[in-house]
Design a protein around this motif. Structure first.
Motif, PDB file in Angstrom:
ATOM      1  N   CYS A  46       0.849  -1.189   0.000  1.00 15.49           N
ATOM      2  CA  CYS A  46       0.000   0.000   0.000  1.00 15.49           C
ATOM      3  C   CYS A  46       0.889   1.245   0.000  1.00 15.49           C
ATOM      4  CB  CYS A  46      -0.922   0.003   1.200  1.00 15.49           C
ATOM      5  SG  CYS A  46      -2.150  -1.319   1.164  1.00 15.49           S
ATOM      6  N   VAL A  47       0.757   2.063  -1.039  1.00 15.68           N
ATOM      7  CA  VAL A  47       1.545   3.285  -1.169  1.00 15.68           C
ATOM      8  C   VAL A  47       0.802   4.466  -0.552  1.00 15.68           C
ATOM      9  CG1 VAL A  47       2.611   4.863  -2.828  1.00 15.68           C
ATOM     10  CG2 VAL A  47       2.645   2.382  -3.251  1.00 15.68           C
ATOM     11  N   ALA A  48      -0.511   4.496  -0.750  1.00 14.22           N
ATOM     12  CA  ALA A  48      -1.335   5.566  -0.176  1.00 14.22           C
ATOM     13  C   ALA A  48      -2.717   4.999   0.110  1.00 14.22           C
ATOM     14  CB  ALA A  48      -1.425   6.755  -1.129  1.00 14.22           C
ATOM     15  N   GLY A  49      -3.258   5.352   1.264  1.00 15.67           N
ATOM     16  CA  GLY A  49      -4.538   4.815   1.670  1.00 15.67           C
ATOM     17  C   GLY A  49      -4.375   3.494   2.410  1.00 15.67           C
ATOM     18  N   GLU A  50      -5.480   3.020   2.946  1.00 10.79           N
ATOM     19  CA  GLU A  50      -5.446   1.793   3.758  1.00 10.79           C
ATOM     20  C   GLU A  50      -6.713   0.980   3.488  1.00 10.79           C
ATOM     21  OE1 GLU A  50      -3.943  -1.022   6.174  1.00 10.79           O
ATOM     22  OE2 GLU A  50      -2.908   0.861   5.696  1.00 10.79           O
ATOM     23  N   PRO A  51      -6.560  -0.292   3.108  1.00  6.12           N
ATOM     24  CA  PRO A  51      -7.745  -1.137   2.902  1.00  6.12           C
ATOM     25  C   PRO A  51      -8.239  -1.690   4.230  1.00  6.12           C
ATOM     26  CG  PRO A  51      -5.793  -2.404   2.433  1.00  6.12           C
ATOM     27  CD  PRO A  51      -5.317  -1.012   2.781  1.00  6.12           C
ATOM     28  N   LEU A  52      -9.417  -2.258   4.220  1.00  3.18           N
ATOM     29  CA  LEU A  52      -9.945  -2.957   5.392  1.00  3.18           C
ATOM     30  C   LEU A  52      -9.371  -4.368   5.383  1.00  3.18           C
ATOM     31  CD1 LEU A  52     -11.898  -2.955   7.812  1.00  3.18           C
ATOM     32  CD2 LEU A  52     -13.678  -3.748   6.247  1.00  3.18           C
ATOM     33  N   ASP A  53      -8.538  -4.691   6.386  1.00  3.69           N
ATOM     34  CA  ASP A  53      -7.795  -5.949   6.422  1.00  3.69           C
ATOM     35  C   ASP A  53      -8.459  -6.897   7.414  1.00  3.69           C
ATOM     36  OD1 ASP A  53      -5.955  -7.981   6.478  1.00  3.69           O
ATOM     37  OD2 ASP A  53      -4.205  -6.689   6.666  1.00  3.69           O
ATOM     38  N   SER A  54      -8.915  -8.058   6.940  1.00  2.00           N
ATOM     39  CA  SER A  54      -9.617  -8.999   7.821  1.00  2.00           C
ATOM     40  C   SER A  54      -8.678  -9.872   8.629  1.00  2.00           C
ATOM     41  CB  SER A  54     -10.561  -9.881   6.998  1.00  2.00           C
ATOM     42  OG  SER A  54      -9.834 -10.674   6.080  1.00  2.00           O
ATOM     43  N   THR A  55      -7.399  -9.958   8.222  1.00  2.00           N
ATOM     44  CA  THR A  55      -6.439 -10.790   8.970  1.00  2.00           C
ATOM     45  C   THR A  55      -5.128 -10.038   9.157  1.00  2.00           C
ATOM     46  OG1 THR A  55      -5.732 -11.849   6.918  1.00  2.00           O
ATOM     47  CG2 THR A  55      -7.410 -13.001   8.211  1.00  2.00           C
ATOM     48  N   PRO A  56      -5.120  -8.987   9.952  1.00  2.00           N
ATOM     49  CA  PRO A  56      -3.893  -8.189  10.112  1.00  2.00           C
ATOM     50  C   PRO A  56      -2.745  -8.973  10.745  1.00  2.00           C
ATOM     51  CG  PRO A  56      -5.564  -7.530  11.703  1.00  2.00           C
ATOM     52  CD  PRO A  56      -6.243  -8.430  10.727  1.00  2.00           C
ATOM     53  N   GLY A  57      -3.058 -10.021  11.484  1.00  2.00           N
ATOM     54  CA  GLY A  57      -1.997 -10.796  12.128  1.00  2.00           C
ATOM     55  C   GLY A  57      -1.278 -11.746  11.200  1.00  2.00           C
ATOM     56  N   ALA A  58      -1.696 -11.817   9.928  1.00  2.00           N
ATOM     57  CA  ALA A  58      -1.068 -12.765   8.999  1.00  2.00           C
ATOM     58  C   ALA A  58       0.322 -12.321   8.575  1.00  2.00           C
ATOM     59  CB  ALA A  58      -1.948 -12.950   7.763  1.00  2.00           C
ATOM     60  N   LEU A  59       0.627 -11.033   8.701  1.00  2.00           N
ATOM     61  CA  LEU A  59       1.942 -10.509   8.355  1.00  2.00           C
ATOM     62  C   LEU A  59       2.640  -9.994   9.603  1.00  2.00           C
ATOM     63  CD1 LEU A  59       1.079  -8.495   5.103  1.00  2.00           C
ATOM     64  CD2 LEU A  59       2.108 -10.767   5.264  1.00  2.00           C
ATOM     65  N   ASP A  79     -10.171   5.500  -1.276  1.00  2.00           N
ATOM     66  CA  ASP A  79      -9.160   5.567  -2.331  1.00  2.00           C
ATOM     67  C   ASP A  79      -7.888   4.858  -1.865  1.00  2.00           C
ATOM     68  OD1 ASP A  79     -10.968   7.012  -3.758  1.00  2.00           O
ATOM     69  OD2 ASP A  79      -9.906   8.924  -3.635  1.00  2.00           O
ATOM     70  N   LEU A  80      -7.303   4.087  -2.780  1.00  2.00           N
ATOM     71  CA  LEU A  80      -6.165   3.253  -2.411  1.00  2.00           C
ATOM     72  C   LEU A  80      -5.191   3.169  -3.572  1.00  2.00           C
ATOM     73  CD1 LEU A  80      -4.938   1.254  -0.306  1.00  2.00           C
ATOM     74  CD2 LEU A  80      -6.228  -0.550  -1.461  1.00  2.00           C
ATOM     75  N   GLU A  81      -3.909   3.373  -3.288  1.00  2.00           N
ATOM     76  CA  GLU A  81      -2.853   3.191  -4.284  1.00  2.00           C
ATOM     77  C   GLU A  81      -1.953   2.063  -3.815  1.00  2.00           C
ATOM     78  OE1 GLU A  81       0.941   5.534  -6.371  1.00  2.00           O
ATOM     79  OE2 GLU A  81      -0.401   6.599  -4.987  1.00  2.00           O
ATOM     80  N   VAL A  82      -1.722   1.077  -4.665  1.00  2.00           N
ATOM     81  CA  VAL A  82      -0.876  -0.054  -4.288  1.00  2.00           C
ATOM     82  C   VAL A  82       0.204  -0.275  -5.342  1.00  2.00           C
ATOM     83  CG1 VAL A  82      -2.792  -1.174  -3.078  1.00  2.00           C
ATOM     84  CG2 VAL A  82      -2.276  -1.820  -5.441  1.00  2.00           C
ATOM     85  N   ALA A  83       1.297  -0.892  -4.901  1.00  2.00           N
ATOM     86  CA  ALA A  83       2.362  -1.338  -5.795  1.00  2.00           C
ATOM     87  C   ALA A  83       2.392  -2.849  -5.731  1.00  2.00           C
ATOM     88  CB  ALA A  83       3.712  -0.746  -5.372  1.00  2.00           C
ATOM     89  N   LEU A  84       2.464  -3.506  -6.872  1.00  2.00           N
ATOM     90  CA  LEU A  84       2.448  -4.961  -6.906  1.00  2.00           C
ATOM     91  C   LEU A  84       3.822  -5.530  -6.564  1.00  2.00           C
ATOM     92  CD1 LEU A  84       0.366  -5.588 -10.160  1.00  2.00           C
ATOM     93  CD2 LEU A  84      -0.427  -5.113  -7.833  1.00  2.00           C
ATOM     94  N   PHE A  85       3.819  -6.732  -5.971  1.00  2.00           N
ATOM     95  CA  PHE A  85       5.068  -7.438  -5.708  1.00  2.00           C
ATOM     96  C   PHE A  85       5.707  -7.776  -7.050  1.00  2.00           C
ATOM     97  CE2 PHE A  85       7.754 -11.103  -5.042  1.00  2.00           C
ATOM     98  CZ  PHE A  85       8.336 -10.881  -3.807  1.00  2.00           C
ATOM     99  N   ASP A  86       6.942  -7.349  -7.240  1.00  2.00           N
ATOM    100  CA  ASP A  86       7.673  -7.619  -8.472  1.00  2.00           C
ATOM    101  C   ASP A  86       8.786  -8.613  -8.147  1.00  2.00           C
ATOM    102  OD1 ASP A  86       9.209  -7.695 -10.740  1.00  2.00           O
ATOM    103  OD2 ASP A  86       9.278  -5.523 -11.028  1.00  2.00           O
ATOM    104  N   PRO A  87       8.662  -9.865  -8.578  1.00  2.00           N
ATOM    105  CA  PRO A  87       9.691 -10.845  -8.236  1.00  2.00           C
ATOM    106  C   PRO A  87      11.074 -10.460  -8.732  1.00  2.00           C
ATOM    107  CG  PRO A  87       8.198 -11.710  -9.913  1.00  2.00           C
ATOM    108  CD  PRO A  87       7.580 -10.456  -9.389  1.00  2.00           C
ATOM    109  N   ARG A  88      11.156  -9.708  -9.831  1.00  2.00           N
ATOM    110  CA  ARG A  88      12.465  -9.288 -10.337  1.00  2.00           C
ATOM    111  C   ARG A  88      13.109  -8.272  -9.405  1.00  2.00           C
ATOM    112  NH1 ARG A  88       9.953  -7.641 -15.974  1.00  2.00           N
ATOM    113  NH2 ARG A  88       8.459  -6.900 -14.414  1.00  2.00           N
ATOM    114  N   ARG A  89      12.286  -7.491  -8.705  1.00  2.00           N
ATOM    115  CA  ARG A  89      12.802  -6.467  -7.803  1.00  2.00           C
ATOM    116  C   ARG A  89      12.779  -6.925  -6.353  1.00  2.00           C
ATOM    117  NH1 ARG A  89       8.660  -2.380  -7.961  1.00  2.00           N
ATOM    118  NH2 ARG A  89       7.715  -3.716  -6.365  1.00  2.00           N
TER     119      ARG A  89
END
Length: 311
Positions: A46-59, A79-89
């Motif tokens: 999450c780059v900006a904003g926060e989603p509703l997380d049902s399992t915050p203890g998973a991480l 409103d939510l801005e996210v960056a995807l996990f990039d395996p190359r990075r």
């Protein structure tokens, strides 16, 4: 209506939309497997904003502080801005140093990462081939093996499996997040009976746990039961029999589908102190666990890891 954005792409989504579905409906191809918050294949940041997380203890707290979330467990409410996990990075490079068939349906991969990983028997790891990801249990033992080993059930098609069938030595994969997993060996069990019950490639993590128990000179009886869905898929039968011949405290047995119910009905605990580890499909884990509880095993002495197909 909240808006979701990834890089230059921005679009409205219905309030309460599942984040994973919203991303994939937009064609972003976020990998996933269990959709239950266990495999961590669908991590996004999450780059900006926060989603509703049902399992915050998973991480872990550090992961959450860095903005990582499990997309399958989150809903978009603002409103939510996210960056995807990039395996190359974000991933770790690993070279395929061995690729061989242990049976008609089980493919063994051995990978050497660009830097050593600290792990224990029973953990699992995300493997990436391009952007296709799948979590697999680690079958190797860090104190004995200089590679990471995985056993892939290739009896059914799948995005990762279809690629894996054409892997060759020298290919490179990316490694994602290392997960704890429920299975491990505890030195405090050394004098207690240890039962390891596996179905199919559920044997992979228990192969590592077994060798860790023997490495630590486990003194109690060890009983390993391997059940298969098809005849002839006892893919580690020879090495297991060799270990049983070497270690008198180890007993191994193999069961086909037809005789498994009868074999389970005959299970008798050698002691109320027995520790049991179970791994396989949801149905097999349930069958093993039910029989162990009927035999008198305390629920606190059962550890299980369920292999689920992609939802």
């Amino acid at each position: 209506m909240p808006e979701l954005s990834v890089g230059p792409q921005r679009w409205p989504v219905a309030p309460g939309s599942n984040l994973l579905d919203a991303l994939n409906d937009a064609g972003l191809n976020v990998p996933y497997s269990c959709r239950a918050g266990s495999c961590h294949a669908c991590m996004v940041r999450c780059v900006a904003g926060e989603p509703l997380d049902s399992t915050p203890g998973a991480l872990t707290a550090a992961q959450r502080q860095a903005g990582w979330r499990l997309a399958c467990q989150c809903r978009v409410t603002d409103d939510l801005e996210v960056a995807l996990f990039d395996p190359r990075r974000d991933g770790l490079d690993a070279e395929l140093i061995a690729c061989d068939w242990l049976s008609a349906g089980v493919l063994r991969l051995r990978l050497r990462p660009e830097r050593p990983l600290r792990y224990h028997a029973g953990q699992h790891l995300l493997l990436y081939s391009g952007v296709v990801a799948r979590p697999y249990s680690i079958a190797s033992l860090p104190q004995q093996d200089d590679f990471l080993e995985f056993h892939l059930d290739c009896r059914r098609p799948g995005a990762f499996i279809d690629r894996a069938r054409s892997f060759q030595v020298g290919d490179h994969l990316r490694l994602g997040e290392l997960r704890g997993g429920a299975l491990h060996y505890d030195p405090d069990w050394q004098q207690r009976p240890l039962w390891l019950l596996a179905a199919g490639t559920g044997l992979a993590p228990l192969w590592g746990v077994l060798r860790e128990a023997l490495r630590q000179e486990h003194q109690g009886l060890i009983r390993l039961v391997h059940a298969v869905q098809e005849d002839g898929e006892y893919y580690l039968a020879e090495p297991l029999r060799a270990l049983a011949a070497q270690y008198p405290q180890l007993e191994v047995e193999f069961h086909a589908p037809a005789d498994l119910p009868s074999a389970l009905s005959r299970l008798r605990l050698p002691s109320r102190q027995t520790q049991a580890l179970v791994c396989g499909s949801p149905a097999s884990v349930e069958a093993f666990s039910r029989r162990l509880f009927l035999a008198g095993l305390p629920r606190s002495q059962l550890l299980s890891d369920v292999f689920t197909g992609r939802a």
